[in-house]
Design an enzyme around this catalytic site. Structure first.
Site, PDB file in Angstrom:
ATOM      1  N   TYR A  58       0.832  -1.219   0.000  1.00 24.79           N
ATOM      2  CA  TYR A  58       0.000   0.000   0.000  1.00 24.79           C
ATOM      3  C   TYR A  58       0.868   1.272   0.000  1.00 24.79           C
ATOM      4  O   TYR A  58       0.358   2.368  -0.142  1.00 24.79           O
ATOM      5  CB  TYR A  58      -0.927   0.043   1.226  1.00 24.79           C
ATOM      6  CG  TYR A  58      -1.831  -1.155   1.409  1.00 24.79           C
ATOM      7  CD1 TYR A  58      -2.043  -2.077   0.391  1.00 24.79           C
ATOM      8  CD2 TYR A  58      -2.485  -1.377   2.624  1.00 24.79           C
ATOM      9  CE1 TYR A  58      -2.855  -3.183   0.576  1.00 24.79           C
ATOM     10  CE2 TYR A  58      -3.308  -2.478   2.815  1.00 24.79           C
ATOM     11  CZ  TYR A  58      -3.478  -3.378   1.788  1.00 24.79           C
ATOM     12  OH  TYR A  58      -4.286  -4.471   1.985  1.00 24.79           O
ATOM     13  N   LYS A 239     -12.443   0.091   5.053  1.00 29.94           N
ATOM     14  CA  LYS A 239     -11.696   1.329   4.831  1.00 29.94           C
ATOM     15  C   LYS A 239     -12.671   2.496   4.734  1.00 29.94           C
ATOM     16  O   LYS A 239     -13.655   2.431   3.984  1.00 29.94           O
ATOM     17  CB  LYS A 239     -10.889   1.230   3.536  1.00 29.94           C
ATOM     18  CG  LYS A 239     -10.158   2.514   3.141  1.00 29.94           C
ATOM     19  CD  LYS A 239     -10.954   3.368   2.162  1.00 29.94           C
ATOM     20  CE  LYS A 239     -10.400   4.780   2.030  1.00 29.94           C
ATOM     21  NZ  LYS A 239     -11.235   5.603   1.112  1.00 29.94           N
ATOM     22  N   SER A 240     -12.412   3.537   5.482  1.00 28.00           N
ATOM     23  CA  SER A 240     -13.081   4.808   5.231  1.00 28.00           C
ATOM     24  C   SER A 240     -12.172   5.925   5.690  1.00 28.00           C
ATOM     25  O   SER A 240     -11.484   5.803   6.709  1.00 28.00           O
ATOM     26  CB  SER A 240     -14.431   4.907   5.936  1.00 28.00           C
ATOM     27  OG  SER A 240     -15.013   6.163   5.587  1.00 28.00           O
ATOM     28  N   ARG A 245     -18.456   7.934   8.593  1.00 27.25           N
ATOM     29  CA  ARG A 245     -18.514   6.521   8.174  1.00 27.25           C
ATOM     30  C   ARG A 245     -17.569   5.659   9.014  1.00 27.25           C
ATOM     31  O   ARG A 245     -17.887   4.523   9.343  1.00 27.25           O
ATOM     32  CB  ARG A 245     -18.209   6.406   6.672  1.00 27.25           C
ATOM     33  CG  ARG A 245     -19.331   6.983   5.812  1.00 27.25           C
ATOM     34  CD  ARG A 245     -19.185   6.630   4.348  1.00 27.25           C
ATOM     35  NE  ARG A 245     -18.157   7.377   3.648  1.00 27.25           N
ATOM     36  CZ  ARG A 245     -18.295   8.594   3.162  1.00 27.25           C
ATOM     37  NH1 ARG A 245     -19.442   9.250   3.304  1.00 27.25           N
ATOM     38  NH2 ARG A 245     -17.312   9.197   2.513  1.00 27.25           N
ATOM     39  N   ASN A 249     -18.957   2.518  11.125  1.00 32.80           N
ATOM     40  CA  ASN A 249     -18.403   1.181  10.883  1.00 32.80           C
ATOM     41  C   ASN A 249     -17.909   0.509  12.158  1.00 32.80           C
ATOM     42  O   ASN A 249     -17.878  -0.717  12.251  1.00 32.80           O
ATOM     43  CB  ASN A 249     -17.259   1.255   9.860  1.00 32.80           C
ATOM     44  CG  ASN A 249     -17.742   1.607   8.459  1.00 32.80           C
ATOM     45  OD1 ASN A 249     -18.947   1.595   8.196  1.00 32.80           O
ATOM     46  ND2 ASN A 249     -16.829   1.926   7.568  1.00 32.80           N
TER      47      ASN A 249
HETATM   48  N1  LIG Z   1      -5.189  -8.799   1.988  1.00 32.32           N
HETATM   49  C1  LIG Z   1      -5.509  -8.303   0.802  1.00 32.32           C
HETATM   50  O1  LIG Z   1      -5.090  -8.815  -0.257  1.00 32.32           O
HETATM   51  C2  LIG Z   1      -6.391  -7.094   0.738  1.00 32.32           C
HETATM   52  C3  LIG Z   1      -7.005  -6.737  -0.479  1.00 32.32           C
HETATM   53  C4  LIG Z   1      -7.832  -5.612  -0.508  1.00 32.32           C
HETATM   54  C5  LIG Z   1      -8.032  -4.865   0.646  1.00 32.32           C
HETATM   55  N2  LIG Z   1      -7.408  -5.205   1.823  1.00 32.32           N
HETATM   56  C6  LIG Z   1      -7.599  -4.413   3.076  1.00 32.32           C
HETATM   57  O2  LIG Z   1      -8.992  -4.320   3.314  1.00 32.32           O
HETATM   58  C7  LIG Z   1      -9.359  -2.950   3.458  1.00 32.32           C
HETATM   59  C8  LIG Z   1     -10.793  -2.724   3.035  1.00 32.32           C
HETATM   60  O3  LIG Z   1     -11.034  -3.234   1.748  1.00 32.32           O
HETATM   61  P1  LIG Z   1     -11.494  -2.322   0.509  1.00 32.32           P
HETATM   62  O4  LIG Z   1     -10.932  -0.946   0.681  1.00 32.32           O
HETATM   63  O5  LIG Z   1     -11.182  -3.104  -0.706  1.00 32.32           O
HETATM   64  O6  LIG Z   1     -13.083  -2.319   0.597  1.00 32.32           O
HETATM   65  P2  LIG Z   1     -14.209  -1.893   1.680  1.00 32.32           P
HETATM   66  O7  LIG Z   1     -13.616  -1.529   2.980  1.00 32.32           O
HETATM   67  O8  LIG Z   1     -15.221  -2.963   1.608  1.00 32.32           O
HETATM   68  O9  LIG Z   1     -14.845  -0.625   0.974  1.00 32.32           O
HETATM   69  C9  LIG Z   1     -14.240   0.637   0.988  1.00 32.32           C
HETATM   70  C10 LIG Z   1     -15.157   1.608   0.230  1.00 32.32           C
HETATM   71  O10 LIG Z   1     -16.437   1.681   0.879  1.00 32.32           O
HETATM   72  C11 LIG Z   1     -16.701   3.008   1.299  1.00 32.32           C
HETATM   73  N3  LIG Z   1     -17.327   2.925   2.633  1.00 32.32           N
HETATM   74  C12 LIG Z   1     -16.754   2.482   3.778  1.00 32.32           C
HETATM   75  N4  LIG Z   1     -17.619   2.513   4.805  1.00 32.32           N
HETATM   76  C13 LIG Z   1     -18.783   2.993   4.309  1.00 32.32           C
HETATM   77  C14 LIG Z   1     -20.051   3.290   4.882  1.00 32.32           C
HETATM   78  N5  LIG Z   1     -20.298   3.074   6.173  1.00 32.32           N
HETATM   79  N6  LIG Z   1     -21.020   3.782   4.069  1.00 32.32           N
HETATM   80  C15 LIG Z   1     -20.778   4.004   2.747  1.00 32.32           C
HETATM   81  N7  LIG Z   1     -19.596   3.762   2.154  1.00 32.32           N
HETATM   82  C16 LIG Z   1     -18.598   3.264   2.921  1.00 32.32           C
HETATM   83  C17 LIG Z   1     -15.364   3.735   1.325  1.00 32.32           C
HETATM   84  O11 LIG Z   1     -15.508   5.092   1.005  1.00 32.32           O
HETATM   85  P3  LIG Z   1     -15.082   6.328   1.997  1.00 32.32           P
HETATM   86  O12 LIG Z   1     -13.621   6.191   2.296  1.00 32.32           O
HETATM   87  O13 LIG Z   1     -15.410   7.525   1.199  1.00 32.32           O
HETATM   88  O14 LIG Z   1     -15.944   6.183   3.226  1.00 32.32           O
HETATM   89  C18 LIG Z   1     -14.597   3.009   0.217  1.00 32.32           C
HETATM   90  O15 LIG Z   1     -14.897   3.574  -1.044  1.00 32.32           O
HETATM   91  C19 LIG Z   1      -8.319  -2.212   2.617  1.00 32.32           C
HETATM   92  O16 LIG Z   1      -8.286  -0.846   2.927  1.00 32.32           O
HETATM   93  C20 LIG Z   1      -7.071  -2.976   2.982  1.00 32.32           C
HETATM   94  O17 LIG Z   1      -6.591  -2.535   4.244  1.00 32.32           O
HETATM   95  C21 LIG Z   1      -6.614  -6.327   1.882  1.00 32.32           C
END
Ligand SMILES: NC(=O)c1ccc[n+]([C@@H]2O[C@H](COP(=O)([O-])OP(=O)(O)OC[C@H]3O[C@@H](n4cnc5c(N)ncnc54)[C@H](OP(=O)(O)O)[C@@H]3O)[C@@H](O)[C@H]2O)c1
Length: 283
Positions: A58, A239-240, A245, A249
């Site tokens: 990252y 992630k937010s 949010r 969460n």
């Molecule tokens: N191990 C791996 O290979 C791997 C792969 C991918 C991700 N990850 C980890 O997992 C974390 C999360 O995954 P992700 O970022 O892919 O997806 P996620 O957390 O499912 O979704 C993030 C998205 O949802 C929005 N969001 C978050 N909470 C919300 C809420 N309460 N209401 C409306 N929208 C909301 C965020 O926007 P805003 O920021 O504008 O709120 C962002 O655009 C990553 O940040 C990383 O640390 C790990």
């Protein structure tokens, strides 16, 4: 009761790891970097988050480290998860160098949870790498080790070498919930951590299995999804960057879903599996 006091933890155990407490909700930090990432982590810690999820890939471990220095929350109250890339797979010396690089970038003396980010089976080194990580727990550089994006086959290879992974961080969201792999994790005594737990780009408000409990309980569809993770016994790292949010969460410990709600959300799984196949993709 503050949010932090309401946050629940689970217990990690596996080879050389015994009873390390991991907060169930952590802050995901991808794709934030630099000042945006530092500000988001400082804000999350002030709201009550006690678990931050970062990775070498990252390119934000330095920014997370800056947040740890800036926050008023003591280091020993923050659970830090990070991950390293494929070029560090191999014998103990290579893995130790990867861990030391993470310690230096984060500016900490110890990492709470160090994950192999992807198995990269083309290199054929993930079993050796996992063994080295387990040894580094004994050396005191990391409190726990684990894997990410490991399939049933990769976990079986670890078991054949006498290694039980404490945790496997995989994609789990309401539409791609990987029930078979979660069952394999559970059978192996490996905790499941959900990445992309609110579906990243999915509009959760389109699904009645989420919106109906949300309306009844006076919460949002995203909070219902996160409560589903928590109530299923998983860690989740949404992630937010947005304060409201982030707060929502984390605020998923004060209400409960019924068995029917849980079954309804489980049924949203399309069977499509994760976005990326760990046998083809990895860094
Ligand atoms: N191990 C791996 O290979 C791997 C792969 C991918 C991700 N990850 C980890 O997992 C974390 C999360 O995954 P992700 O970022 O892919 O997806 P996620 O957390 O499912 O979704 C993030 C998205 O949802 C929005 N969001 C978050 N909470 C919300 C809420 N309460 N209401 C409306 N929208 C909301 C965020 O926007 P805003 O920021 O504008 O709120 C962002 O655009 C990553 O940040 C990383 O640390 C790990």
């Amino acid at each position: 009761m503050t949010l932090a006091e309401r946050t629940q933890s689970l217990s990690l155990s596996g080879t050389h790891v015994d009873g390390v407490a991991i907060p169930q909700i952590g802050l995901g930090t991808w794709p934030m970097v630099g000042q945006e990432c530092t500000d988001a982590v400082v804000q999350a810690l002030s709201i009550g988050y006690r678990h931050v999820d970062t990775a070498e890939n990252y390119r934000n471990e330095d920014a997370v480290g800056e947040a740890l220095r800036r926050t008023e929350v003591p280091r020993d109250q923050i659970f830090l998860t990070t991950k390293f890339n494929r070029e560090h797979h191999g014998p103990l010396a290579a893995v130790r160098a990867a861990v030391e690089q993470r310690l230096s970038l984060l500016g900490v003396n110890e990492i709470d949870l160090m994950l192999i980010h992807w198995p990269n089976p083309d290199q054929g080194k993930y079993v050796e790498t996992a063994g080295a990580l387990a040894e580094l727990v004994q050396a005191g550089l990391i409190r726990a080790w684990g894997v990410s994006n490991f399939t049933a086959e990769h976990l079986a290879d670890l078991r054949k070498a006498g290694l039980q992974a404490p945790i496997n961080q995989i994609q789990v969201d309401p539409l791609a919930s990987q029930p078979r792999l979660r069952a394999v994790n559970a059978e192996a005594g490996t905790l499941t951590a959900a990445y992309s737990p609110v579906g990243r780009d999915v509009d959760l408000n389109e699904y009645e299995a989420l919106t109906a409990p949300a309306a009844r309980l006076g919460v949002t569809a995203h909070q219902v999804a996160l409560r589903w993770h928590v109530q299923s016994g998983r860690v989740a790292v949404p992630k937010s960057a947005n304060a409201g949010r982030q707060e929502a969460n984390l605020d998923v410990f004060g209400f409960e879903l019924t068995d029917e709600d849980m079954t309804g959300i489980d049924a949203l799984d399309t069977g499509a599996g994760p976005r990326l196949d760990p046998n083809d993709f990895g860094h």
